[in-house]
Scaffold this motif. Structure first.
Motif, PDB file in Angstrom:
ATOM      1  N   LEU A  34       0.819  -1.207   0.000  1.00 12.46           N
ATOM      2  CA  LEU A  34       0.000   0.000   0.000  1.00 12.46           C
ATOM      3  C   LEU A  34       0.851   1.255   0.000  1.00 12.46           C
ATOM      4  CD1 LEU A  34      -2.662  -1.051   2.670  1.00 12.46           C
ATOM      5  CD2 LEU A  34      -2.863  -1.155   0.187  1.00 12.46           C
ATOM      6  N   VAL A  35       1.886   1.239   0.812  1.00 16.98           N
ATOM      7  CA  VAL A  35       2.747   2.404   0.947  1.00 16.98           C
ATOM      8  C   VAL A  35       4.057   1.925   1.554  1.00 16.98           C
ATOM      9  CG1 VAL A  35       1.932   2.985   3.265  1.00 16.98           C
ATOM     10  CG2 VAL A  35       2.847   4.771   1.790  1.00 16.98           C
ATOM     11  N   GLU A 343      -2.449 -15.362   3.031  1.00 16.42           N
ATOM     12  CA  GLU A 343      -2.884 -14.076   2.496  1.00 16.42           C
ATOM     13  C   GLU A 343      -3.049 -14.213   0.979  1.00 16.42           C
ATOM     14  OE1 GLU A 343      -3.771 -11.547   4.238  1.00 16.42           O
ATOM     15  OE2 GLU A 343      -2.807 -11.820   6.192  1.00 16.42           O
ATOM     16  N   PHE A 344      -3.443 -13.126   0.323  1.00 19.49           N
ATOM     17  CA  PHE A 344      -3.651 -13.166  -1.124  1.00 19.49           C
ATOM     18  C   PHE A 344      -2.403 -13.672  -1.830  1.00 19.49           C
ATOM     19  CE2 PHE A 344      -7.300 -11.351   0.164  1.00 19.49           C
ATOM     20  CZ  PHE A 344      -7.409  -9.971   0.211  1.00 19.49           C
TER      21      PHE A 344
ATOM     22  N   ARG B 201     -11.984   4.919   2.123  1.00 19.82           N
ATOM     23  CA  ARG B 201     -13.109   4.437   1.315  1.00 19.82           C
ATOM     24  C   ARG B 201     -12.788   3.087   0.675  1.00 19.82           C
ATOM     25  NH1 ARG B 201     -14.485   4.069  -3.657  1.00 19.82           N
ATOM     26  NH2 ARG B 201     -12.540   4.968  -4.394  1.00 19.82           N
ATOM     27  N   ILE B 237      -6.748  -7.990   6.106  1.00 21.85           N
ATOM     28  CA  ILE B 237      -8.144  -7.607   6.350  1.00 21.85           C
ATOM     29  C   ILE B 237      -8.260  -6.843   7.666  1.00 21.85           C
ATOM     30  CG2 ILE B 237     -10.493  -8.457   6.694  1.00 21.85           C
ATOM     31  CD1 ILE B 237      -9.496  -8.678   3.841  1.00 21.85           C
ATOM     32  N   MET B 240      -7.210  -3.429   7.006  1.00 24.28           N
ATOM     33  CA  MET B 240      -8.260  -2.710   6.285  1.00 24.28           C
ATOM     34  C   MET B 240      -9.373  -2.263   7.231  1.00 24.28           C
ATOM     35  SD  MET B 240      -7.457  -2.350   3.121  1.00 24.28           S
ATOM     36  CE  MET B 240      -5.801  -2.046   3.719  1.00 24.28           C
ATOM     37  N   LEU B 250      -2.778   7.137   6.441  1.00 24.11           N
ATOM     38  CA  LEU B 250      -1.494   7.452   5.845  1.00 24.11           C
ATOM     39  C   LEU B 250      -0.792   8.539   6.644  1.00 24.11           C
ATOM     40  CD1 LEU B 250      -2.562   7.610   2.091  1.00 24.11           C
ATOM     41  CD2 LEU B 250      -1.174   5.838   3.141  1.00 24.11           C
TER      42      LEU B 250
END
Lengths: 375, 288
Positions: A34-35, A343-344, B201, B237, B240, B250
């Motif tokens: 993600l980052v 995980e994925f 989102r 997950i 998330m 972030l």
């Protein structure tokens, strides 16, 4: 089964070296990509069967894919999240030997030409595919899949069925080219798949505007992966968000009508070039499909449902067409289901060496597994 | 010498006084009741008259003064004596006006008259202020009624003033609304920028997609039980979910434009891996 854990990093891509039977490269990203940083791992399997790290390169941004240089045993190309491609030499430390920067967004895939071994390509979220030479900083060519109006092309019946299955509908990442591959048989053929649910076949010898053929592959949902069959030059496989694997015969693509809907027989697939389908091959979207380098009718898939599966293409018995489909089989042609990842699963590759059936897979859990799917 | 040349000035004066008597409006009727008073009055007047005449006798202008000051007196009456010389002389003297040297000057009299007028005006003003205002506009301290009425009319009919009033009211209303709702917003919401909100989102969508509804039956779910159990234990997950709830987001870089780490918005601690800066350099002279 062999295991190696990349502490703090999630695996995105893995590939066996084309020159050394015990060497693998893994592209990874921190914080699930993600980052944060990315990292390229160079791993080897020692005589005792342990996987050890021989080198690694930390990068400024996440790494999404990688490809070994087919003409140099020590060079590895990576696709980076900042829009660049970097060429590393495994005998060096820390920094790459070349940087290729033209893409405007994340580079999702890269692939080295197996025929001429002098070119490689990249695909990006900016909607373009670029062909490069390792000796030039600028790309040789840029290919752009022709934009198509999705709503007019989607089969209404399939769309309704898919909606009942709680799919989110038309892809929102239409321009994203998730993967592109050179044909292993023809150095001038390029296959790509996009977020607009279309696969595009490019003949780079033809002039722009006439060099591509587009066909709908996943009913309006994102097409995430594609691969050429290693023995049948005209057969390709695709996987997408609809959890299905579809196998296509590109000889049947009609240049004038490839993007149109044809329904001559009730229940017939909307595109006559589709020769096989594995519906609901996984519980979630399919992130990777790759044909076996040893068998013409065996392929592997990796999915968000945290599993890897080995499939037999029942439309071909290894010598000739059978005109069957996997959807009619009780097991759908499934040979093996690998469930060790937590995980994925994003990356998978067949081993060119040793006993046929050895594969390597990597996932967001940071694990790399080496296992045999053909017993 | 002719006899005309030998007439004395006194005689001449007497003659002039006689003519005045005939021309004046003095009544000729005699009054008995006031005889004594008249006698005393005459005595006093005689002494004054003599002094006056003797004082001004050598000056002919004095005659004009006497004529100018000759005014009828209400106390003047005809004497009972009907002697031609004495009777004619006494009334003439009594009817003359005496110029008193101690009298106030004409200027003083004029100023005093103005003062009295002012006093009368002030008194009348107290009783009828509006009337006075209507008469003397220049001295009013406030505009006339007509002007005031016009001003009131203008306030009602002037669109500019009405607009200003409405504008001020709206400003006030906005301030009240802002003050009323601002504390709630600060308490209930976390301020995220565009990238952070977008990530939140997306995380919400992922959680919804990967988490089956609790009320759904196992047979209707498209995911196998093993996949569901893996998803429930998935670290991704879980991350998330934390991002979706706003607990993790972030962490912006110093320039504020990009992010390279995740952090907990509750306590500010780093979540996941720390970012390490990597220089954008290459090994040179390799490809050549």
């Amino acid at each position: 089964m062999l295991r190696y854990h990349m502490q703090g990093f999630s695996g995105y891509g893995v590939q066996y070296s084309p020159f050394f039977d015990n060497r693998l490269a893994v592209a990874a990203g921190s914080n699930f990509g993600l980052v944060g940083n990315g990292k390229l791992f160079i791993l080897e399997i020692d005589r005792s069967g342990r996987i050890v790290e021989v080198n690694s390169f930390l990068t400024q941004d996440c790494l999404f894919d990688l490809a070994w240089n087919e003409s140099h045993e020590n060079q590895v190309l990576v696709a980076q999240g900042d829009g660049t491609l970097r060429l590393f030499d495994t005998t060096f430390k820390e920094f790459p030997i070349a940087i290729f920067k033209e893409h405007e967004r994340e580079v999702f895939s890269c692939n080295w030409n197996l025929v001429n071994r002098q070119n490689f390509l990249s695909s990006s979220w900016d909607g373009s595919i670029k062909i490069w030479s390792p000796l030039r900083k600028q790309s040789l060519m840029t290919l752009t899949p022709r934009p198509l109006e999705i709503t007019k092309m989607v089969d209404p019946l399939n769309a309704i069925i898919l909606k009942k299955k709680s799919f989110t509908g038309i892809s929102k990442n239409r321009n994203c080219v998730y993967q592109a591959q050179f044909s292993p048989h023809d150095q001038n053929l390029v296959l790509s798949c996009s977020g607009n649910s279309y696969a595009s076949l490019f003949d780079i010898r033809l002039p722009s505007g006439k060099n591509q053929n587009n066909f709908l592959v996943h009913s309006g949902l994102e097409a995430l992966t594609c691969d050429f069959n290693k023995y049948r030059p005209y057969v390709v496989a695709t996987g997408g968000v609809d959890n299905a694997i579809r196998i296509w015969d590109i000889r049947m693509l009609n240049k004038n009508e490839s993007a149109t809907i044809k329904r001559t027989v009730p229940g017939q697939l909307h595109n006559s070039s589709c020769i096989n389908e594995i519906p609901n091959a996984h519980g979630l979207a399919i992130r990777k499909v790759t044909w076996s380098p040893h068998h013409s009718n065996i392929l592997m898939s990796a999915s968000y449902d945290m599993t890897c599966r080995i499939w037999r293409d029942l439309s071909n018995d290894g010598a000739k067409e059978t005109y069957k489909t996997n959807s009619t089989d009780a097991t759908k042609g499934s040979i093996f289901n690998f469930t060790q990842h937590s995980e994925f699963v994003f990356g998978a590759d067949w081993s060119l060496w040793g006993k046929p059936g050895y594969v390597a897979s990597t996932a967001w859990d940071g694990n790399l597994f080496v296992w045999n799917g053909l017993g | 010498m002719p006899s005309v040349c030998h007439t004395s000035p006194i005689e001449k004066i007497i003659q002039q006084g006689h003519r005045i008597q005939n021309d004046s409006l003095i009544p000729s009727k005699r009054t008995k009741l006031a005889h004594t008073e008249l006698t005393a009055h005459y005595a006093t007047e005689d002494s004054h008259v003599e002094k006056h005449f003797l004082h001004n006798g050598s000056n002919f202008d004095g005659i004009d003064n006497v004529r100018y000051q000759n005014q009828p007196s209400p106390l003047t009456f005809i004497t009972p004596n009907n002697t031609v010389d004495s009777s004619d002389w006494v009334p003439q003297f009594s009817s003359m006006k005496i110029d008193d040297s101690l009298e106030f000057s004409s200027e003083y009299k004029r100023l005093y008259s103005n003062y009295e007028s002012q006093q009368r005006l002030n008194s009348s003003r107290q009783h009828l202020p509006f009337k006075n205002c209507m008469i003397r506009k220049t001295s009013c301290t406030y505009p006339p009624q007509k002007t005031l009425r016009q001003q009131r009319q203008g306030n009602r009919d002037n669109p500019t003033d009405a607009f200003q009033f409405d504008a001020e009211f709206q400003v006030l209303e906005r301030e009240i609304q802002k003050e009323r709702y601002e504390p709630i917003t600060r308490r209930d919401e976390k301020w995220f920028d565009q990238d952070q909100s977008e990530l939140q989102r997306i995380a919400t969508d992922i959680v919804k997609c990967c988490t089956p509804p609790p009320s759904s039956a196992s047979s209707s779910s498209t995911l196998s039980s093993s996949v569901e159990s893996k998803l429930s234990e998935s670290k991704f997950i879980q991350l998330m979910r934390n991002i979706s709830s706003g607990d993790v987001t972030l962490k912006k870089n110093a320039d504020g434009n990009s992010a390279s780490e995740l952090f907990s918005s509750n306590n500010g601690e780093l979540v996941g891996n720390r970012h390490i800066f990597v220089k954008d350099e290459i090994h040179k002279d390799i490809l050549d």
